[in-house]
Design a protein around this motif. Structure first.
Motif, PDB file in Angstrom:
ATOM      1  N   ILE A 186       4.641  17.589 -21.473  1.00 21.18           N
ATOM      2  CA  ILE A 186       5.948  17.290 -20.911  1.00 21.18           C
ATOM      3  C   ILE A 186       6.543  18.470 -20.149  1.00 21.18           C
ATOM      4  CG2 ILE A 186       6.506  15.529 -22.620  1.00 21.18           C
ATOM      5  CD1 ILE A 186       8.091  17.653 -24.175  1.00 21.18           C
ATOM      6  N   VAL A 187       7.532  18.126 -19.334  1.00 15.95           N
ATOM      7  CA  VAL A 187       8.402  19.109 -18.696  1.00 15.95           C
ATOM      8  C   VAL A 187       9.764  18.942 -19.346  1.00 15.95           C
ATOM      9  CG1 VAL A 187       9.497  19.830 -16.545  1.00 15.95           C
ATOM     10  CG2 VAL A 187       7.114  19.051 -16.534  1.00 15.95           C
ATOM     11  N   ILE A 188      10.361  20.036 -19.802  1.00 13.21           N
ATOM     12  CA  ILE A 188      11.608  19.972 -20.552  1.00 13.21           C
ATOM     13  C   ILE A 188      12.750  20.498 -19.689  1.00 13.21           C
ATOM     14  CG2 ILE A 188      12.808  20.665 -22.671  1.00 13.21           C
ATOM     15  CD1 ILE A 188       9.927  21.414 -23.742  1.00 13.21           C
ATOM     16  N   GLY A 189      13.658  19.605 -19.317  1.00  6.44           N
ATOM     17  CA  GLY A 189      14.838  19.999 -18.558  1.00  6.44           C
ATOM     18  C   GLY A 189      16.033  20.076 -19.488  1.00  6.44           C
ATOM     19  N   VAL A 190      16.793  21.159 -19.398  1.00 14.40           N
ATOM     20  CA  VAL A 190      17.950  21.360 -20.275  1.00 14.40           C
ATOM     21  C   VAL A 190      19.172  21.710 -19.437  1.00 14.40           C
ATOM     22  CG1 VAL A 190      18.924  22.688 -22.187  1.00 14.40           C
ATOM     23  CG2 VAL A 190      16.471  22.194 -22.142  1.00 14.40           C
ATOM     24  N   TYR A 201      23.413  15.968 -15.600  1.00 16.49           N
ATOM     25  CA  TYR A 201      22.990  16.198 -14.217  1.00 16.49           C
ATOM     26  C   TYR A 201      22.134  17.455 -14.116  1.00 16.49           C
ATOM     27  CZ  TYR A 201      23.479  17.994  -9.438  1.00 16.49           C
ATOM     28  OH  TYR A 201      23.228  18.535  -8.206  1.00 16.49           O
ATOM     29  N   LEU A 202      22.571  18.529 -14.757  1.00 17.06           N
ATOM     30  CA  LEU A 202      21.821  19.787 -14.715  1.00 17.06           C
ATOM     31  C   LEU A 202      20.444  19.637 -15.342  1.00 17.06           C
ATOM     32  CD1 LEU A 202      24.707  22.237 -15.718  1.00 17.06           C
ATOM     33  CD2 LEU A 202      23.623  22.064 -13.470  1.00 17.06           C
ATOM     34  N   ALA A 203      20.362  18.867 -16.438  1.00 21.36           N
ATOM     35  CA  ALA A 203      19.069  18.657 -17.095  1.00 21.36           C
ATOM     36  C   ALA A 203      18.105  17.932 -16.178  1.00 21.36           C
ATOM     37  CB  ALA A 203      19.263  17.876 -18.399  1.00 21.36           C
ATOM     38  N   LYS A 204      18.611  16.957 -15.425  1.00 22.90           N
ATOM     39  CA  LYS A 204      17.758  16.226 -14.486  1.00 22.90           C
ATOM     40  C   LYS A 204      17.328  17.137 -13.333  1.00 22.90           C
ATOM     41  CE  LYS A 204      16.947  12.541 -15.009  1.00 22.90           C
ATOM     42  NZ  LYS A 204      17.770  11.370 -14.741  1.00 22.90           N
ATOM     43  N   ARG A 205      18.249  17.930 -12.815  1.00 21.24           N
ATOM     44  CA  ARG A 205      17.911  18.866 -11.747  1.00 21.24           C
ATOM     45  C   ARG A 205      16.886  19.896 -12.211  1.00 21.24           C
ATOM     46  NH1 ARG A 205      20.052  18.874  -6.298  1.00 21.24           N
ATOM     47  NH2 ARG A 205      18.698  20.705  -6.309  1.00 21.24           N
ATOM     48  N   ALA A 206      16.987  20.290 -13.483  1.00 22.76           N
ATOM     49  CA  ALA A 206      16.088  21.316 -14.021  1.00 22.76           C
ATOM     50  C   ALA A 206      14.629  20.893 -13.947  1.00 22.76           C
ATOM     51  CB  ALA A 206      16.471  21.650 -15.457  1.00 22.76           C
ATOM     52  N   LEU A 207      14.374  19.583 -13.991  1.00 18.40           N
ATOM     53  CA  LEU A 207      12.997  19.091 -13.954  1.00 18.40           C
ATOM     54  C   LEU A 207      12.311  19.396 -12.629  1.00 18.40           C
ATOM     55  CD1 LEU A 207      13.369  15.561 -15.631  1.00 18.40           C
ATOM     56  CD2 LEU A 207      12.612  17.703 -16.680  1.00 18.40           C
ATOM     57  N   MET A 208      13.072  19.728 -11.608  1.00 17.78           N
ATOM     58  CA  MET A 208      12.484  19.991 -10.295  1.00 17.78           C
ATOM     59  C   MET A 208      12.192  21.468 -10.054  1.00 17.78           C
ATOM     60  SD  MET A 208      14.430  17.237  -7.858  1.00 17.78           S
ATOM     61  CE  MET A 208      16.050  17.560  -8.531  1.00 17.78           C
ATOM     62  N   ARG A 209      12.506  22.306 -11.042  1.00 24.31           N
ATOM     63  CA  ARG A 209      12.159  23.717 -10.874  1.00 24.31           C
ATOM     64  C   ARG A 209      10.634  23.853 -10.851  1.00 24.31           C
ATOM     65  NH1 ARG A 209      13.680  27.985 -15.423  1.00 24.31           N
ATOM     66  NH2 ARG A 209      15.804  27.289 -14.965  1.00 24.31           N
ATOM     67  N   VAL A 265      22.251  18.923 -23.023  1.00 31.55           N
ATOM     68  CA  VAL A 265      21.490  17.697 -22.765  1.00 31.55           C
ATOM     69  C   VAL A 265      20.031  18.065 -22.508  1.00 31.55           C
ATOM     70  CG1 VAL A 265      21.135  15.743 -21.205  1.00 31.55           C
ATOM     71  CG2 VAL A 265      23.452  16.414 -21.846  1.00 31.55           C
ATOM     72  N   VAL A 266      19.138  17.322 -23.145  1.00 31.62           N
ATOM     73  CA  VAL A 266      17.702  17.490 -22.935  1.00 31.62           C
ATOM     74  C   VAL A 266      17.193  16.274 -22.164  1.00 31.62           C
ATOM     75  CG1 VAL A 266      15.439  17.713 -24.036  1.00 31.62           C
ATOM     76  CG2 VAL A 266      17.453  18.798 -25.071  1.00 31.62           C
ATOM     77  N   ASN A 267      16.580  16.510 -21.020  1.00 36.18           N
ATOM     78  CA  ASN A 267      15.956  15.433 -20.254  1.00 36.18           C
ATOM     79  C   ASN A 267      14.481  15.766 -20.123  1.00 36.18           C
ATOM     80  OD1 ASN A 267      15.242  13.953 -17.440  1.00 36.18           O
ATOM     81  ND2 ASN A 267      16.927  12.924 -18.465  1.00 36.18           N
ATOM     82  N   ILE A 268      13.639  14.914 -20.680  1.00 34.82           N
ATOM     83  CA  ILE A 268      12.197  15.179 -20.704  1.00 34.82           C
ATOM     84  C   ILE A 268      11.514  14.481 -19.535  1.00 34.82           C
ATOM     85  CG2 ILE A 268      10.068  14.808 -22.021  1.00 34.82           C
ATOM     86  CD1 ILE A 268      11.724  15.086 -24.568  1.00 34.82           C
ATOM     87  N   GLY A 269      10.646  15.217 -18.880  1.00 36.35           N
ATOM     88  CA  GLY A 269       9.807  14.644 -17.840  1.00 36.35           C
ATOM     89  C   GLY A 269       8.403  14.460 -18.390  1.00 36.35           C
ATOM     90  N   CYS A 270       7.755  13.365 -18.043  1.00 39.53           N
ATOM     91  CA  CYS A 270       6.375  13.137 -18.469  1.00 39.53           C
ATOM     92  C   CYS A 270       5.446  14.081 -17.713  1.00 39.53           C
ATOM     93  CB  CYS A 270       5.966  11.687 -18.216  1.00 39.53           C
ATOM     94  SG  CYS A 270       5.897  11.250 -16.457  1.00 39.53           S
TER      95      CYS A 270
END
Length: 280
Positions: A186-190, A201-209, A265-270
């Motif tokens: 996984i990719v972990i956006g926080v 919103y920031l957690a979702k944006r973090a997935l694109m780093r 907020v934690v948003n996980i990317g597959c």
């Protein structure tokens, strides 16, 4: 003042919807190669090999990397010296998503209402975030989000007394509870700070780093490294079948917040954390 036609936005969104679903970002593909080398489980190494093969076939044949082509999350940065003519920005984006998903033979997964569950049959509406920036260009990023991973999102409204360790524990526990559901690694956006919606919103944006890139602030960079280490120690492994690589990366995006709060907020990317971008 520069004039941009709405149809130009539609055309770019259409193209990016297909590109994001067909072509995995190079940094994520490289993280597969790095993960395969680091993985200690023979089965895990084999799974990484299949993941690499799958993304290469998708790119070569211009077919979706994953059958869940996601809900289109669209980030648009509009230069303050731009004037859009011929239609509204939101309508232009939705039309581009409609064309991209239908013309690209991408799975249509959006329902018109959360309770009546009737499919819109064109994957609209998109989730649209806009920001006014300097200049006379429009920059668009499409980040299709599948819900195997999105369903594993977690939020906690910490008190200001929460420690660094409390926050890391929450993030790791969220990944542990997610288990195999988000198709690891996984990719972990926080998102940390702001309000509850800003943190999401920031957690979702973090997935694109870019994978392999840590926060510029050494304090948060060390947190990210510890999160990766602890999540990998869970033993969930590639596709949840056990192993030493469960997380490809972790990205924390902090933001100023209220004296009485500390949203997280934690948003996980597959493993197929997709995005594509372009500029008009």
């Amino acid at each position: 003042m520069r004039t941009i036609e709405a149809k130009e936005i539609t055309a770019l969104v259409r193209e990016l919807c297909m590109k994001a679903n067909y072509v995995l970002p190079e940094d994520i593909r490289q993280s597969y190669l790095d993960g395969q080398e680091a993985e200690q489980s023979p089965l895990g190494k084999t799974i990484f090999g299949k993941m690499i093969e799958n993304c290469d076939i998708a790119c070569k044949n211009q077919v979706p990397i994953c059958q869940d082509c996601g809900m289109a999350v669209v980030f648009v940065e509009v230069g303050q010296d731009v004037h859009i003519t011929g239609g509204l920005l939101e309508d232009a984006v939705d039309e581009g998503v409609r064309q991209g998903y239908i013309d690209g033979y991408l799975r249509l997964s959006v329902v018109r209402d959360p309770l009546d569950r009737v499919n819109t049959n064109d994957n609209t509406p998109a989730i649209l975030y806009t920001r006014i920036v300097e200049g006379d260009q429009i920059h668009i990023t499409i980040a299709p989000k599948g819900f195997g991973s999105e369903n594993m999102s977690a939020m906690k409204m910490f008190t200001p007394a929460a420690t660094r360790e409390d926050i890391i524990d929450f993030i790791v526990e969220s990944c542990d509870r997610a288990g195999s559901n988000p198709c690891p690694p996984i990719v972990i956006g926080v998102g940390l700070g702001g309000t509850s919606d800003k943190a999401a919103y920031l957690a979702k944006r973090a997935l694109m780093r870019p994978a392999g890139q840590f926060n510029e602030n050494p304090f948060y960079a060390e947190m990210e490294k510890e999160i990766i280490e602890r999540v990998n120690a869970l033993g969930i492994g590639p596709q949840g079948l056990g192993g030493t690589v469960t997380a490809l990366m972790a990205a924390i995006e902090p933001f100023p917040t209220h004296i009485a709060g500390l949203p997280c907020v934690v948003n996980i990317g597959c493993h197929v954390t997709r995005h594509a971008d372009g500029t008009i």
